[in-house]
Design a protein around this motif. Structure first.
Motif: not given
Length: 341
Positions: A6-35
């Protein structure tokens, strides 16, 4: 102090979430399809203008819909009962050339149009699924200010008509006619060649400029360029294949994802709808074998099934007089079902 799992998991999860938070990008705005463009953009020297002229029917115009321009025609008296004609997988509205004028001459107001990616309608770079096809018709009917209509579909257009009746029942005026209808074709009845040619890999290769240049070269060096010397139905398929940049992809996607297969629910919905249904099918149909007419009839037992002996798939071309007579009888006010059982 001994660290537990449990302690090992508690040590791993915070940096994992921090990494995901820093790397996560909001999706680009939707665009019209090519016609992609249609036959309307080909040069005046293209043989397509002779084989399938833009004014083949009177009353032609374009509807500017969210996924591109749609070519449609309104023929027949303005006060006539409304009929929509829906073509199939690869041949645009030219396939109704021996049917639509007859219906119009008998007082019906007929709406024809080219499906997305065919003929004079634009080709959006999207998945050509059932919803795309039914929504196209619903928007077109809204554009021409039709509240409802009789619906007639040929081949894949039969699948579109059936799904349309399920998706937009309020737009169907009590009668649906299906000619050589697709909709519940089993994958085993689709040729290996068609399956291979419709794969994303093949479509990617066929969209490359060298391949398209080669196809145009073949079309331009055809041994016959005069429409009187060719079959216009076969010729327009060849010309679309060679000159429309997204035609092959549209057909392939419709075959994979569209109203060709899996519409059992729509036919069952049609059976419960109270709409009258006419099925017309030829015994020698190699594209949609006759067994599917019987299968559709079992799903909609109150339907009238008319069999054309030795009839192939293109019944509106090869058996136009029979199809016209059957449609006019079915669409008449005095038409009634035969008793069940």
């Amino acid at each position: 102090m001994r660290l537990t799992p449990f302690h090992h998991l508690a040590l791993v999860i915070p940096p994992l979430f921090l990494t995901v938070y820093l790397l996560a990008n909001f999706p680009r705005p939707p665009t019209l399809p090519i016609i992609h463009t249609s036959l309307a953009h080909l040069p005046s020297s293209s043989p397509s203008w002779k084989v399938y002229p833009e004014d083949l029917y009177s009353g032609g115009a374009y509807a500017n819909l969210p996924l591109g321009r749609v070519r449609y025609w309104l023929i027949g008296p303005e006060d006539g009962q409304h009929i929509v004609l829906i073509h199939g997988l690869s041949i645009p509205a030219i396939v109704w050339k021996d049917v639509a004028p007859v219906l119009a001459s008998q007082g019906y107001r007929v709406l024809l149009y080219d499906l997305y990616g065919r003929g004079y309608s634009d080709a959006p770079q999207v998945t050509y699924d059932t919803t795309l096809h039914t929504t196209q018709l619903a928007l077109l009917m809204q554009y021409v200010k039709w509240d409802n209509a009789f619906i007639v579909g040929l081949s894949m257009g039969g699948g579109v008509a059936t799904a349309f009746s399920a998706h937009f029942p309020h737009l169907v005026n009590g009668k649906v006619a299906l000619i050589a209808s697709a909709g519940i074709i089993e994958s085993s009845d689709i040729s290996r060649t068609a399956k291979f040619m419709s794969t994303p890999l093949v479509q990617t290769v066929s969209a490359l400029p060298p391949f398209q240049h080669y196809m145009r070269l073949l079309a331009n060096t055809s041994k016959s360029s005069e429409p009187c010397e060719t079959n216009p139905i076969q010729e327009i398929v060849r010309l679309q294949t060679a000159h429309l940049p997204h035609y092959n992809a549209a057909v392939a996607s419709s075959l994979r994802d569209g109203p060709i297969r899996g519409l059992h629910f729509a036919f069952q919905s049609l059976a419960r709808s109270g709409n009258q249904l006419l099925l017309i099918h030829g015994t020698s149909d190699k594209t949609v074998p006759y067994k599917y007419a019987s299968m559709i009839h079992s799903l909609v037992p109150q339907a009238d099934l008319v069999t054309i002996s030795d009839g192939g798939h293109d019944l509106t071309v090869t058996h136009a007089s029979e199809v016209n007579a059957l449609l006019l009888h079915f669409l008449a006010d005095e038409y009634s079902y035969k008793p069940l059982g």
